[in-house]
Design a protein around this motif. Structure first.
Motif, short mmCIF file in Angstrom:
data_model
loop_
_atom_site.label_atom_id
_atom_site.label_comp_id
_atom_site.label_asym_id
_atom_site.label_seq_id
_atom_site.Cartn_x
_atom_site.Cartn_y
_atom_site.Cartn_z
N ASN A 10 0.81 -1.21 0.00
CA ASN A 10 0.00 0.00 0.00
C ASN A 10 0.85 1.27 0.00
OD1 ASN A 10 -2.36 -1.43 -0.07
ND2 ASN A 10 -2.80 -1.26 2.12
N MET B 293 -6.25 7.60 -1.03
CA MET B 293 -5.00 7.50 -0.28
C MET B 293 -5.11 8.24 1.06
SD MET B 293 -3.21 5.59 -2.14
CE MET B 293 -4.38 4.83 -3.29
N ALA C 137 0.37 4.24 -2.67
CA ALA C 137 0.20 5.65 -2.33
C ALA C 137 1.28 6.50 -2.99
CB ALA C 137 0.23 5.84 -0.81
N SER D 27 0.76 9.58 -5.73
CA SER D 27 1.26 10.95 -5.51
C SER D 27 2.22 11.40 -6.61
CB SER D 27 1.95 11.03 -4.14
OG SER D 27 3.12 10.25 -4.10
N LYS E 237 -2.27 15.70 1.76
CA LYS E 237 -3.16 15.04 0.80
C LYS E 237 -4.06 16.04 0.07
CE LYS E 237 -7.11 11.88 0.57
NZ LYS E 237 -7.94 10.88 1.28
#
Length: 501
Positions: free
Chosen positions: A38, A215, A42, A46, A110
């Motif tokens: 994971n 995410m 992520a 990004s 985020k």
């Protein structure tokens, strides 16, 4: 406690003695239970931001030749307008660095990343719909603004998510995706006109917005906001179901408690703040003073002198070299270390820019000799072509060594180190200062390059860049700490002169 039992099991299996501090053994025991699937997911989501940024940087190269010859007089660019079309991105990016520094502290990593996809898409939409030159400029400024935010937020997001064993590799993916984006837009430019190229360039930021919805926010930001339960959930997502994330959470929380939560100007007296800030700013200054923009500026003409008639294809070759060696840097970053790669990179660039200076010096001598021969003997200019061809290998070799060196060290590492060295409470402000420095220097070097060539001559300009590369090697050896294998909290402690948590 699970972490203690796992530590004992690892020590028994290795036949080792108990570590007196217990720190590295606890980290090893914890990391042995971590699953990275994971975390990689992520990171991939990004780094669609840096890919978008690469499309922005590379867009002007295939678009400008078309826009200078377009039939519509409202959109046709003269030489001065073409120069601004290429360089105005850096102005928007400098502003984006300041905006990003404010955003990451206020709304988090985020959301900042999700919002920066909007000016990417809006900027390319304005370029697609452009009816005059000013619309082209506005589109470029907006995409530049998004690029500035991205260049700050993504390294922070990755460094705060990743653990110390893979942080270097994942952090280097930022620059890898930038050069992949540049090469992607060069390749697309071989087949698409400037409007379709803008449509193509708006795809990565659209995917960025969608993928980041799924995410997590970074655990360090959540803990700085007092959201421990959300931080544990984020860590559980990033580290897998088997890792005892409460241990990592407590370690980060202790570091946050020690340094406080908000930045004040008085914090600049703290060596844990001003030392990394000076290092971050100097890294950005030296990155731009290596001459990377000058080399890229000359790439097309160098290939032409070496009889590469397809200059578009030459740009793709340059992009491919960058991608390959930035990928190599990413693979070896957590083994070789940041400092060693910066030194190797700086030495390679110093050698290549010195050789470039020799190339331009010899070219100027040959040019003046050829001119004299033409006057005295009245022969055709063909006699002057051979020295150019004979020296083409020197220019090509110099460019290949320079781009390889830059991609291995001074391309990815300043952004990686920037994301690692600042304490959490000043990370947004300090990173903004670094990004502003980088983009301001990029603009200054780009816009004054022709003046430097006139005053110092071509050879003198490249020898100046060689001197700057030598200085950055000395600076690296003397002042930059090795951050390989250390947690962000341990790196902070190094600057404060205390032992890490």
């Amino acid at each position: 406690m699970d972490i203690q039992n796992e530590r004992r099991r690892l020590l028994d299996a290795e036949g080792g003695d108990e570590d007196p501090t217990g720190l590295m053994s606890e980290q090893d025991a914890y990391l042995s239970k971590v699953k990275n699937k994971n975390l990689y997911l992520a990171t991939f989501a990004s780094v669609l931001g840096p890919m978008s940024f690469g499309f922005v940087l590379g867009y002007s190269s295939p678009a400008i030749p078309e826009l200078t010859k377009i039939a519509d007089p409202r959109l046709r660019l003269d030489d001065n307008q073409a120069s601004w079309f290429g360089s105005i991105v850096t102005v928007g990016a400098a502003a984006g660095g300041l905006l990003g520094g404010w955003m990451v502290g206020k709304i988090g990593r985020k959301l900042s990343l999700m919002f920066c996809s909007l000016p990417f898409v809006f900027g390319f939409t304005i370029i697609i719909a452009a009816q005059n030159v000013w619309m082209l400029y506005i589109g470029r400024v907006l995409t530049g603004l998004a690029s500035g935010v991205t260049s700050l937020v993504v390294p922070l997001y990755i460094s705060e998510m990743a653990h110390e064993r893979v942080r270097g590799t994942l952090g280097s993916c930022v620059q890898l995706m930038v050069v992949l984006g540049i090469m992607g837009v060069y390749l697309a430019g071989l087949f698409l006109d400037w409007r379709w190229l803008a449509i193509c360039s708006s795809i990565p930021p659209t995917l960025l917005m969608v993928s980041m919805c799924f995410m997590p926010e970074t655990p360090r930001f959540l803990l700085s906001q007092g959201k421990r339960r959300e931080a544990e959930e984020a860590l559980r997502f990033l580290r897998g179901p088997d890792a005892p994330v409460e241990w990592e959470c407590a370690r980060i929380e202790d570091a946050c408690d020690q340094q406080g939560s908000s930045f004040h100007m008085s914090d600049l007296k703290d060596p844990g703040v001003y030392k990394p800030l000076v290092i971050g700013v100097m890294l950005m200054l030296f990155q731009q003073m290596t001459g990377i923009n000058a080399i890229m500026f000359y790439a097309e003409s160098i290939f032409e002198q070496a009889h590469f008639k397809e200059s578009d294809l030459a740009s793709v070759i340059v992009g491919l070299i960058q991608v390959v060696f930035t990928g190599v840097a990413a693979l070896i970053m957590d083994k070789a270390g940041r400092k060693a790669l910066l030194v190797i990179s700086g030495v390679a660039m110093a050698i290549s820019t010195t050789a470039f200076g020799v190339y331009f010096y010899l070219m100027s001598k040959l040019h003046s000799t050829t001119s004299l021969s033409l006057l005295m003997l009245d022969i055709k200019s063909k006699a002057g072509e051979e020295p150019h061809a004979d020296l083409a290998w020197l220019a090509l070799a110099s460019m290949a060594v320079f781009i390889t060196g830059f991609a291995l060290g001074w391309g990815p590492i300043p952004w990686l180190v920037m994301s690692e060295i600042f304490p959490a409470k000043v990370r947004g402000v300090a990173s903004a200062v670094c990004v502003l420095t980088n983009w301001t220097m990029a603009f200054i070097v780009t816009k004054t390059f022709q003046d430097m060539m006139t005053i110092l001559t071509s050879a003198g300009t490249f020898w100046l860049f060689a001197c700057m590369c030598i200085l950055n090697v000395i600076f690296t050896i003397a002042f930059i700490p090795e951050t390989k294998g250390k947690t962000l909290e341990q790196i902070e402690a190094t600057f404060r002169g205390t032992s890490g948590p």
